[in-house]
Enzyme design. Sequence first.
Site, PDB file in Angstrom:
ATOM      1  N   ASN A  49     -11.071 -71.211 -14.261  1.00  0.00           N
ATOM      2  CA  ASN A  49     -12.180 -70.317 -14.587  1.00  0.00           C
ATOM      3  C   ASN A  49     -12.562 -69.512 -13.345  1.00  0.00           C
ATOM      4  OD1 ASN A  49     -13.106 -72.811 -13.557  1.00  0.00           O
ATOM      5  ND2 ASN A  49     -15.139 -72.528 -14.416  1.00  0.00           N
ATOM      6  N   VAL A  50     -12.909 -68.246 -13.567  1.00  0.00           N
ATOM      7  CA  VAL A  50     -13.281 -67.347 -12.476  1.00  0.00           C
ATOM      8  C   VAL A  50     -14.612 -66.695 -12.858  1.00  0.00           C
ATOM      9  CG1 VAL A  50     -12.604 -65.358 -11.080  1.00  0.00           C
ATOM     10  CG2 VAL A  50     -10.831 -66.900 -11.987  1.00  0.00           C
ATOM     11  N   GLU A  51     -15.673 -67.118 -12.167  1.00  0.00           N
ATOM     12  CA  GLU A  51     -16.998 -66.587 -12.485  1.00  0.00           C
ATOM     13  C   GLU A  51     -17.278 -65.312 -11.699  1.00  0.00           C
ATOM     14  OE1 GLU A  51     -19.664 -69.928 -11.879  1.00  0.00           O
ATOM     15  OE2 GLU A  51     -19.097 -70.777 -13.831  1.00  0.00           O
ATOM     16  N   ASN A  52     -18.408 -64.681 -12.044  1.00  0.00           N
ATOM     17  CA  ASN A  52     -18.774 -63.428 -11.406  1.00  0.00           C
ATOM     18  C   ASN A  52     -20.287 -63.357 -11.258  1.00  0.00           C
ATOM     19  OD1 ASN A  52     -19.364 -60.295 -11.542  1.00  0.00           O
ATOM     20  ND2 ASN A  52     -17.219 -60.543 -10.980  1.00  0.00           N
ATOM     21  N   ALA A  53     -20.754 -62.673 -10.230  1.00  0.00           N
ATOM     22  CA  ALA A  53     -22.199 -62.509 -10.018  1.00  0.00           C
ATOM     23  C   ALA A  53     -22.843 -61.835 -11.226  1.00  0.00           C
ATOM     24  CB  ALA A  53     -22.464 -61.702  -8.753  1.00  0.00           C
ATOM     25  N   SER A  54     -22.078 -60.977 -11.905  1.00  0.00           N
ATOM     26  CA  SER A  54     -22.510 -60.448 -13.190  1.00  0.00           C
ATOM     27  C   SER A  54     -21.969 -61.436 -14.218  1.00  0.00           C
ATOM     28  CB  SER A  54     -21.921 -59.050 -13.406  1.00  0.00           C
ATOM     29  OG  SER A  54     -22.273 -58.581 -14.688  1.00  0.00           O
ATOM     30  N   TYR A  55     -22.777 -62.427 -14.596  1.00  0.00           N
ATOM     31  CA  TYR A  55     -22.304 -63.614 -15.322  1.00  0.00           C
ATOM     32  C   TYR A  55     -21.349 -63.321 -16.483  1.00  0.00           C
ATOM     33  CZ  TYR A  55     -25.949 -66.288 -12.842  1.00  0.00           C
ATOM     34  OH  TYR A  55     -26.738 -66.887 -11.901  1.00  0.00           O
ATOM     35  N   GLU A  62      -8.662 -71.164 -19.807  1.00  0.00           N
ATOM     36  CA  GLU A  62      -7.695 -71.018 -20.899  1.00  0.00           C
ATOM     37  C   GLU A  62      -7.230 -69.574 -21.019  1.00  0.00           C
ATOM     38  OE1 GLU A  62     -10.672 -72.438 -20.878  1.00  0.00           O
ATOM     39  OE2 GLU A  62     -10.928 -73.839 -22.550  1.00  0.00           O
ATOM     40  N   CYS A  97     -12.666 -68.700 -26.245  1.00  0.00           N
ATOM     41  CA  CYS A  97     -11.282 -69.093 -25.936  1.00  0.00           C
ATOM     42  C   CYS A  97     -10.544 -69.541 -27.200  1.00  0.00           C
ATOM     43  CB  CYS A  97     -11.252 -70.201 -24.891  1.00  0.00           C
ATOM     44  SG  CYS A  97     -11.629 -69.587 -23.234  1.00  0.00           S
TER      45      CYS A  97
HETATM   46 ZN   LIG Z   1     -13.660 -70.398 -22.775  1.00  0.00          ZN
END
Ligand SMILES: [Zn+2]
Length: 137
Positions: A49-55, A62, A97
């Site tokens: 998983n790759v999160e971002n400051a802009s959620y 996946e 997903c």
């Molecule tokens: Zn997902």
Amino acid sequence: MAQTFAGVPLATLVEKALGARGHSYSPYSKFRVGSALVTKDGTVYTGCNVENASYGGAICAERTSMVKAVSEGHRDFVAIAVATDLTETFGTPCGICRQFMSEFGTDLVVILVKPSGDVQQHTLKQLLPLAFGPSDL
Ligand SMILES: [Zn+2]
């Protein structure tokens, strides 16, 4: 005899999903997820998983592995292992997903993996009954 998926041992998928979890970029949720997707020809693509400051810009493990595979020319998938840090329960794919993966078939085997290596298997069809897919259009 050990279970395999397109010739790839279950233990290999578990190991790769757990390993990919280590690459998770999740500074906001701290919820690490790793995945290992097997194509029909036995190629394995990992993801995290790759999160971002802009959620809303975050992408799950996946979808990361599936996008990597599709972008390399693969569209036939056999199984995906998904590993989280959850110990009491098995982490399951989110709704987005499930929908995303169903685009390429609902016979996909989804292998849920605990940090201990314990697994639970489902088909995507079981996780997303009555899916809306390409045949509906
Ligand atoms: Zn997902």
